[in-house]
Design a protein around this motif. Structure first.
Motif, PDB file in Angstrom:
ATOM      1  N   ALA A  27       0.855  -1.180   0.000  1.00 25.83           N
ATOM      2  CA  ALA A  27       0.000   0.000   0.000  1.00 25.83           C
ATOM      3  C   ALA A  27       0.895   1.235   0.000  1.00 25.83           C
ATOM      4  O   ALA A  27       1.989   1.234   0.575  1.00 25.83           O
ATOM      5  CB  ALA A  27      -0.888   0.004   1.249  1.00 25.83           C
ATOM      6  N   ASN A  28       0.436   2.289  -0.643  1.00 25.64           N
ATOM      7  CA  ASN A  28       1.248   3.506  -0.736  1.00 25.64           C
ATOM      8  C   ASN A  28       1.603   4.062   0.639  1.00 25.64           C
ATOM      9  O   ASN A  28       2.677   4.642   0.827  1.00 25.64           O
ATOM     10  CB  ASN A  28       0.503   4.564  -1.538  1.00 25.64           C
ATOM     11  N   SER A  29       0.715   3.869   1.592  1.00 23.32           N
ATOM     12  CA  SER A  29       0.926   4.442   2.918  1.00 23.32           C
ATOM     13  C   SER A  29       2.087   3.815   3.676  1.00 23.32           C
ATOM     14  O   SER A  29       2.573   4.391   4.655  1.00 23.32           O
ATOM     15  CB  SER A  29      -0.356   4.313   3.749  1.00 23.32           C
ATOM     16  N   VAL A  30       2.544   2.651   3.239  1.00 27.68           N
ATOM     17  CA  VAL A  30       3.616   1.965   3.967  1.00 27.68           C
ATOM     18  C   VAL A  30       4.865   1.756   3.131  1.00 27.68           C
ATOM     19  O   VAL A  30       5.876   1.251   3.632  1.00 27.68           O
ATOM     20  CB  VAL A  30       3.137   0.611   4.537  1.00 27.68           C
ATOM     21  N   LYS A  31       4.829   2.116   1.873  1.00 27.71           N
ATOM     22  CA  LYS A  31       5.991   1.932   1.001  1.00 27.71           C
ATOM     23  C   LYS A  31       7.204   2.650   1.560  1.00 27.71           C
ATOM     24  O   LYS A  31       7.123   3.797   1.986  1.00 27.71           O
ATOM     25  CB  LYS A  31       5.691   2.464  -0.399  1.00 27.71           C
ATOM     26  N   GLY A  32       8.325   1.944   1.552  1.00 28.14           N
ATOM     27  CA  GLY A  32       9.553   2.526   2.066  1.00 28.14           C
ATOM     28  C   GLY A  32       9.722   2.375   3.560  1.00 28.14           C
ATOM     29  O   GLY A  32      10.813   2.628   4.091  1.00 28.14           O
ATOM     30  N   ARG A  33       8.666   1.973   4.253  1.00 24.97           N
ATOM     31  CA  ARG A  33       8.757   1.811   5.712  1.00 24.97           C
ATOM     32  C   ARG A  33       8.557   0.362   6.139  1.00 24.97           C
ATOM     33  O   ARG A  33       9.152  -0.100   7.108  1.00 24.97           O
ATOM     34  CB  ARG A  33       7.711   2.684   6.404  1.00 24.97           C
ATOM     35  N   PHE A  34       7.699  -0.358   5.434  1.00 28.34           N
ATOM     36  CA  PHE A  34       7.389  -1.744   5.771  1.00 28.34           C
ATOM     37  C   PHE A  34       8.024  -2.672   4.745  1.00 28.34           C
ATOM     38  O   PHE A  34       8.104  -2.344   3.561  1.00 28.34           O
ATOM     39  CB  PHE A  34       5.877  -1.988   5.775  1.00 28.34           C
ATOM     40  N   THR A  35       8.417  -3.865   5.208  1.00 32.95           N
ATOM     41  CA  THR A  35       8.988  -4.870   4.317  1.00 32.95           C
ATOM     42  C   THR A  35       8.427  -6.237   4.676  1.00 32.95           C
ATOM     43  O   THR A  35       8.467  -6.640   5.847  1.00 32.95           O
ATOM     44  CB  THR A  35      10.520  -4.918   4.434  1.00 32.95           C
ATOM     45  N   ILE A  36       7.936  -6.930   3.671  1.00 37.69           N
ATOM     46  CA  ILE A  36       7.448  -8.290   3.880  1.00 37.69           C
ATOM     47  C   ILE A  36       8.501  -9.267   3.391  1.00 37.69           C
ATOM     48  O   ILE A  36       9.194  -9.019   2.395  1.00 37.69           O
ATOM     49  CB  ILE A  36       6.096  -8.532   3.167  1.00 37.69           C
ATOM     50  N   SER A  37       8.638 -10.367   4.101  1.00 37.73           N
ATOM     51  CA  SER A  37       9.564 -11.422   3.692  1.00 37.73           C
ATOM     52  C   SER A  37       8.984 -12.758   4.155  1.00 37.73           C
ATOM     53  O   SER A  37       7.993 -12.797   4.895  1.00 37.73           O
ATOM     54  CB  SER A  37      10.952 -11.188   4.285  1.00 37.73           C
ATOM     55  N   ARG A  38       9.610 -13.832   3.752  1.00 41.02           N
ATOM     56  CA  ARG A  38       9.122 -15.144   4.151  1.00 41.02           C
ATOM     57  C   ARG A  38      10.287 -16.096   4.284  1.00 41.02           C
ATOM     58  O   ARG A  38      11.369 -15.862   3.749  1.00 41.02           O
ATOM     59  CB  ARG A  38       8.126 -15.667   3.121  1.00 41.02           C
ATOM     60  N   ASP A  39      10.053 -17.196   4.959  1.00 37.96           N
ATOM     61  CA  ASP A  39      11.106 -18.187   5.106  1.00 37.96           C
ATOM     62  C   ASP A  39      11.150 -19.090   3.874  1.00 37.96           C
ATOM     63  O   ASP A  39      10.266 -19.057   3.036  1.00 37.96           O
ATOM     64  CB  ASP A  39      10.906 -18.993   6.388  1.00 37.96           C
ATOM     65  N   ASN A  40      12.186 -19.904   3.770  1.00 35.35           N
ATOM     66  CA  ASN A  40      12.361 -20.727   2.573  1.00 35.35           C
ATOM     67  C   ASN A  40      11.251 -21.759   2.411  1.00 35.35           C
ATOM     68  O   ASN A  40      10.923 -22.154   1.292  1.00 35.35           O
ATOM     69  CB  ASN A  40      13.718 -21.430   2.621  1.00 35.35           C
TER      70      ASN A  40
END
Length: 124
Positions: free
Chosen positions: A61-74
């Protein structure tokens, strides 16, 4: 059925950071999509971020771009949401969501499975 369990919420001062986790179990699909939504008091649940299973494409979402990061395990059964530079307006219950759709979606109606939610409170 897929079960989702979130953890990591809490109280943080503005400008601080938190990391949320979402562990999936049951009939998970490695090619499906997982995402985070949030709902503040008196507001509708809104999309925050998603990650597709097959290619790992992320969208925010534009409101969180640059501040939030999603990742996942293998194993693609746990996703993480790293939240930096938190603002009071980020205060909400954060929900993990999952769907077998491999293409991703920002619409809550497209997600079949939901966690119980975890509270994030950002003080000013």
């Amino acid at each position: 059925q897929v079960q989702l369990v979130e953890s990591g919420g809490g109280l943080v001062q503005a400008g601080g950071s938190l990391t949320l986790s979402c562990a999936a179990s049951g009939r998970t699909s490695s090619s499906g999509t997982m995402g985070w939504f949030r709902q503040a008091p008196g507001k509708e649940r809104e999309f925050v971020v998603g990650i597709t299973g097959a290619l790992g494409r992320t969208y925010y979402a534009n409101s969180v771009k640059g501040r939030f990061t999603i990742s996942r395990d293998n194993a693609k059964t746990t996703v993480y949401l790293q939240m930096n530079s938190l603002k009071p307006e980020d205060t909400a219950v954060y929900y993990c969501a999952a769907d077998n759709n491999p293409f991703g979606s920002t619409s809550r109606e497209d997600y079949d499975y939901w966690g119980q939610g975890t509270q994030v409170t950002v003080s000013s």
